[in-house]
Enzyme design. Sequence first.
Site, short mmCIF file in Angstrom:
data_model
loop_
_atom_site.label_atom_id
_atom_site.label_comp_id
_atom_site.label_asym_id
_atom_site.label_seq_id
_atom_site.Cartn_x
_atom_site.Cartn_y
_atom_site.Cartn_z
CB CYS A 193 24.40 13.31 -23.14
SG CYS A 193 24.06 14.72 -22.07
CB THR B 104 25.88 33.09 -6.20
OG1 THR B 104 26.81 34.18 -6.18
CG2 THR B 104 26.19 32.14 -7.35
N PRO C 66 27.01 39.39 -5.47
CG PRO C 66 27.21 41.66 -4.96
CD PRO C 66 27.28 40.30 -4.34
CB ALA D 80 26.36 29.18 -9.69
CE1 TYR E 255 -4.10 8.67 -37.33
CE2 TYR E 255 -5.71 9.87 -38.63
CZ TYR E 255 -5.15 8.67 -38.22
OH TYR E 255 -5.61 7.49 -38.71
CE LYS F 94 -11.40 8.67 -29.91
NZ LYS F 94 -12.41 8.04 -29.10
P1 FAD Z 1 29.41 19.81 -16.80
O1 FAD Z 1 28.89 19.72 -18.16
O2 FAD Z 1 29.69 18.53 -16.07
O3 FAD Z 1 30.76 20.67 -16.83
C1 FAD Z 1 31.47 20.96 -15.67
C2 FAD Z 1 32.90 21.26 -16.06
O4 FAD Z 1 33.50 22.01 -15.02
C3 FAD Z 1 33.76 20.01 -16.22
O5 FAD Z 1 34.33 19.95 -17.50
C4 FAD Z 1 34.84 20.16 -15.15
O6 FAD Z 1 36.12 19.73 -15.61
C5 FAD Z 1 34.85 21.67 -14.93
N1 FAD Z 1 35.34 22.07 -13.61
C6 FAD Z 1 34.82 21.69 -12.41
N2 FAD Z 1 35.51 22.30 -11.41
C7 FAD Z 1 36.46 23.05 -11.99
C8 FAD Z 1 37.48 23.89 -11.47
N3 FAD Z 1 37.63 24.10 -10.17
N4 FAD Z 1 38.29 24.51 -12.36
C9 FAD Z 1 38.14 24.33 -13.69
N5 FAD Z 1 37.20 23.54 -14.22
C10 FAD Z 1 36.36 22.91 -13.38
N6 FAD Z 1 21.77 14.96 -19.19
C11 FAD Z 1 20.68 14.92 -19.97
O7 FAD Z 1 19.86 15.83 -19.91
N7 FAD Z 1 20.49 13.88 -20.85
C12 FAD Z 1 21.38 12.85 -20.96
O8 FAD Z 1 21.20 11.94 -21.78
C13 FAD Z 1 22.52 12.86 -20.13
N8 FAD Z 1 23.43 11.86 -20.18
C14 FAD Z 1 24.55 11.94 -19.41
C15 FAD Z 1 25.50 10.91 -19.49
C16 FAD Z 1 26.65 10.97 -18.73
C17 FAD Z 1 27.64 9.86 -18.81
C18 FAD Z 1 26.89 12.09 -17.89
C19 FAD Z 1 28.14 12.18 -17.08
C20 FAD Z 1 25.95 13.11 -17.78
C21 FAD Z 1 24.78 13.04 -18.54
N9 FAD Z 1 23.80 14.03 -18.45
C22 FAD Z 1 22.69 13.97 -19.25
C23 FAD Z 1 23.94 15.15 -17.52
C24 FAD Z 1 24.49 16.39 -18.21
O9 FAD Z 1 25.63 16.04 -18.92
C25 FAD Z 1 24.80 17.44 -17.17
O10 FAD Z 1 23.59 17.77 -16.50
C26 FAD Z 1 25.38 18.69 -17.76
O11 FAD Z 1 26.55 18.41 -18.46
C27 FAD Z 1 25.67 19.71 -16.66
O12 FAD Z 1 26.32 20.80 -17.18
P2 FAD Z 1 27.31 21.65 -16.27
O13 FAD Z 1 27.83 22.75 -17.12
O14 FAD Z 1 26.65 21.99 -15.00
O15 FAD Z 1 28.48 20.65 -15.87
#
Ligand code: FAD
Length: 561
Positions: free
Chosen positions: A48, A278, A281, A285, A442, A450
């Site tokens: 982020c 998922t 079992p 995710a 407030y 308010k």
């Molecule tokens: P991620 O944090 O994206 O992590 C996924 C990880 O899985 C990655 O590091 C990737 O390398 C790894 N991966 C994927 N496939 C494989 C594989 N096959 N083998 C090994 N590793 C793998 N959200 C907010 O709420 N507020 C914000 O201000 C905000 N700003 C953002 C700004 C940017 C530029 C970005 C890109 C996202 C932002 N988000 C924000 C969204 C937030 O970052 C994501 O919703 C959050 O990080 C999701 O978490 P996650 O664990 O699902 O995935």
Amino acid sequence: MKTEANKRILIVGGVAGGASCATRARRLCERCEIVIYDKGPYVSFANCGLPYYVGNVIQAEEKLLIATPELFRDRFNIDVHLEHEVTHVDPARRVIEVRDLRTGATREEAYDALVLSTGAQAIRPPLPGIDLPGIHVLRTIPDSRKIRAAVESAQRAVVVGGGMIGLEMAENLVHRGLEVTLVELAPQLLPVLDAEMAVYVAEHVEQQGVRLRLGQSVTAFAALPGGGLRVETSQGEALATDLVILGIGVRPASELAAAADLALGARGEVIVDDFMQTSDPYIWAVGDVVASTDIVTGVRQPVPLAGPANRQGRIAASSVLRSLGDPDCLKRPPMSFRGIQGTAVCGAFGLTVAATGATEKALRAAGETDYQKVYLHPGNHASYFPDAKPIHLKLMFARGDGQLLGAQAVGEADVARRIDVIAMALQMGATVFDLEEAELCYAPQYGGAKDPVNMAGMIAANHLRGDLPLARWEDLAESPALIVDVRSPDEFARGHVPGAVNLPLEELRARVAELPRDRECWLVCGVGQRAYYGLRALMQHGLDVKILPGGMRTYQTFRQA
Ligand code: FAD
């Protein structure tokens, strides 16, 4: 049967959801083996914060690193394998295949529980020239490094996509001195807002020098002979630029899940239950890769936000350990995910935009019509205290019992606080009557006796009690109602609703007889307050009256939306 001591929890993805899951699992269970694999070079980094690193607001790259593999090992006894891509899941044998990206070596690892937190992938549409150098997406620290380097020698940028990341990038590129054009397919910025609320953002962003191309799509990219790129749009425009940022959305990174035959939704998102389990079992995710149920509309969809990913990671950890038969976890009640409400906030050039719950367009798309809405423009704090700034607020609620359905707010100060209060109320199933009675902080520099949240509740509650009939701006053109503008003649002269008559509030009581009794009167003023005072007087004189909520300030946004 394995003993608890060697039960293995493997986690794919070590950022928001994965890291939360791993550390929570360790806090719950000292005996399990916990291993994280991430194909990227960093664990638990601040995605982020990336736009602000590009903008040099965050100056040092290390600041983006929230934790290191060493910290995970020393503090949590968790193994982190970076630059290790999980290439295959075999649910029948409960093994994954992992490739060490540094050496190319592949190995298998067995699991008792597998957690996928693989996140999302930036969408790169198959347009001519899409793979040209200079066209960037922003997901990782290496991406941000490349963009920072490109910015050094750039004067112009085109941002494709007017969502939160697109807007944050536009701000940061302007901050770095670039001329920025933002192209957005929808006729408005920020899909978390309804069109009329997005007008405030568009106005503000344009005032900061960003050139907006709304309602246009990018159709092709081409390299310019002297360097740089040409970006062609659906309106036939050719924009010359030095770099392009694609911020047109993401899709769940669910290839592993698909290959493992896990149940997926229409957009490829992994289907999970309330415990983040998922269809297999032994596999859980979390985060951007899953679909969550919207608590207002009931629609199941992926909502890529960091907060839900973190919370889901914690819930998955608890569910995993219960499934593995951890005695301590089995003693506690199970944790489950309550669903998503899309609470989000974004900053752009000093303006804060925040929202929670459903937008009006989402309500309509879900077939919900039994709702009402109010608009208001209160100050962020007492108007007599210096520097009060308006907050433009829209609140939606059920027409019957006043249950909260959604809120959006835009303003320069204290916007997120108001939406956070409403977000919590909405999650608790509160009504507008609860907002009306909410007891909030407030003192003059912080709010109002308010508070804007109370005001929104009071207007909505007054409406539901029958004290404040509301007209809809959308019905203005077709309505036979007489529009009565209760502002001063000077204000009226500066602009008014076509066909409106001017009857200043101060003269209203003396001139009641001039108003029709066989026709509705819709009252309008600057922001809604004077119209409300007028309405209360006229209702008691037996007239059929409504107010146009939010006054002329809201009217301007409907005209432009
Ligand atoms: P991620 O944090 O994206 O992590 C996924 C990880 O899985 C990655 O590091 C990737 O390398 C790894 N991966 C994927 N496939 C494989 C594989 N096959 N083998 C090994 N590793 C793998 N959200 C907010 O709420 N507020 C914000 O201000 C905000 N700003 C953002 C700004 C940017 C530029 C970005 C890109 C996202 C932002 N988000 C924000 C969204 C937030 O970052 C994501 O919703 C959050 O990080 C999701 O978490 P996650 O664990 O699902 O995935």
